[in-house]
Design an enzyme around this catalytic site. Structure first.
Site, PDB file in Angstrom:
ATOM      1  CG  ASN A  62     -36.671  44.220 -11.571  1.00  0.00           C
ATOM      2  OD1 ASN A  62     -36.256  43.353 -10.858  1.00  0.00           O
ATOM      3  ND2 ASN A  62     -37.774  43.810 -12.294  1.00  0.00           N
ATOM      4  N   GLY A  64     -29.017  34.194  -5.862  1.00  0.00           N
ATOM      5  CA  GLY A  64     -28.070  35.262  -5.947  1.00  0.00           C
ATOM      6  C   GLY A  64     -26.944  35.210  -7.056  1.00  0.00           C
ATOM      7  CB  SER A  65     -27.099  33.475 -10.281  1.00  0.00           C
ATOM      8  OG  SER A  65     -28.300  33.928 -10.842  1.00  0.00           O
ATOM      9  CG  ASN A  66     -28.854  38.185 -11.949  1.00  0.00           C
ATOM     10  OD1 ASN A  66     -28.156  38.578 -13.221  1.00  0.00           O
ATOM     11  ND2 ASN A  66     -30.096  37.568 -12.276  1.00  0.00           N
ATOM     12  CG  HIS A  76     -38.997  40.413 -16.314  1.00  0.00           C
ATOM     13  ND1 HIS A  76     -39.759  39.605 -15.129  1.00  0.00           N
ATOM     14  CD2 HIS A  76     -39.735  40.083 -17.274  1.00  0.00           C
ATOM     15  CE1 HIS A  76     -40.681  39.060 -15.813  1.00  0.00           C
ATOM     16  NE2 HIS A  76     -40.822  39.174 -16.850  1.00  0.00           N
ATOM     17  CG  MET A 135     -38.515  36.257  -5.983  1.00  0.00           C
ATOM     18  SD  MET A 135     -38.580  36.762  -8.026  1.00  0.00           S
ATOM     19  CE  MET A 135     -40.201  35.803  -8.447  1.00  0.00           C
ATOM     20  NE  ARG A 136     -42.534  40.154  -0.797  1.00  0.00           N
ATOM     21  CZ  ARG A 136     -43.691  39.570  -0.623  1.00  0.00           C
ATOM     22  NH1 ARG A 136     -43.803  38.322  -1.049  1.00  0.00           N
ATOM     23  NH2 ARG A 136     -44.810  40.040   0.015  1.00  0.00           N
TER      24      ARG A 136
END
Length: 219
Positions: free
Chosen positions: A136, A41-43, A138, A119-120
């Protein structure tokens, strides 16, 4: 982390596209965000801190997490954000999971979906419900090195620069129009862990800004 980036303090390899100083990131209305996270959860925390610092005019309505051990839920509690666990193992099809996500987001009046280490693979169920308001992040300079091992792919390829990308999500993994990118050099001594740690610094820097920019692009 929440400070506006000063172009004079950025090293040549810390290229941010577009330069944030050239974009008006002020928003007249508060964005209502729904965050999806699977890990630390850092973002999520970077976004929440930007909101608290009033550099991002938004509110996180709810965090949905799929991993019961995800530390993102603890971070959300610290910021008084409601959390919902949807363990993907309990859903036979990806569409079933996304259908439940949509129900929860709609119940919390979410207007923008932010994947922060989710991660889905998302399906048309989520994308059709929220159109071009699904974001998103990446850990590579897309379109290079998509997929779950972007950092390791960059190291294996021997490239000298990698980074991170915020983009609008679509049905293809780590695809969709790019909103903002930041470049990070690969050092001779880098491991996957050290490189990923430096990439995360840039992720935390650009994601709140990219959310605001996305809202300007897709009002």
């Amino acid at each position: 982390m929440t400070d506006v980036v000063n172009q004079e303090t950025i090293e040549p390899w810390e290229l941010i596209s577009p330069p944030v100083e050239t974009v008006d990131l002020t928003l007249p209305q508060r964005l209502r965000l729904g965050v999806l996270a699977s890990g630390s959860g850092s973002n999520f925390a970077a976004i929440a801190q930007a909101i608290a610092a009033q550099t991002l005019n938004a509110q996180i309505q709810v965090l949905i997490y799929n991993n019961p051990q995800a530390k993102a839920a603890e971070r959300a509690t610290q910021y008084h954000v409601p959390t919902v666990l949807l363990n993907h193992r309990h859903y036979p099809h990806r569409e079933d999971l996304d259908g439940e996500i949509v129900k929860i987001f709609k119940a919390h009046n979410v207007e923008w979906v932010v994947m922060a280490g989710w991660m889905r693979i998302v399906t048309a169920v989520l994308l059709e419900a929220y159109g071009d308001r699904v974001l998103n992040i990446h850990p590579s300079l897309l379109p290079s090195f998509p997929g779950i091992h972007g950092v390791e792919q960059a190291l294996a390829a021997g490239v000298k620069i990698t980074g991170c990308t915020v983009h609008f999500a679509d049905l293809e993994v780590d695809s969709g129009p790019i909103i903002m990118q930041a470049a990070v050099p690969i050092l001779p001594t880098d491991t996957a862990e050290t490189l990923h740690a430096r990439i995360q610094i840039q992720e935390h820097r650009i994601y709140p800004q990219a959310i605001a920019l996305a809202a300007k692009l897709k009002p």
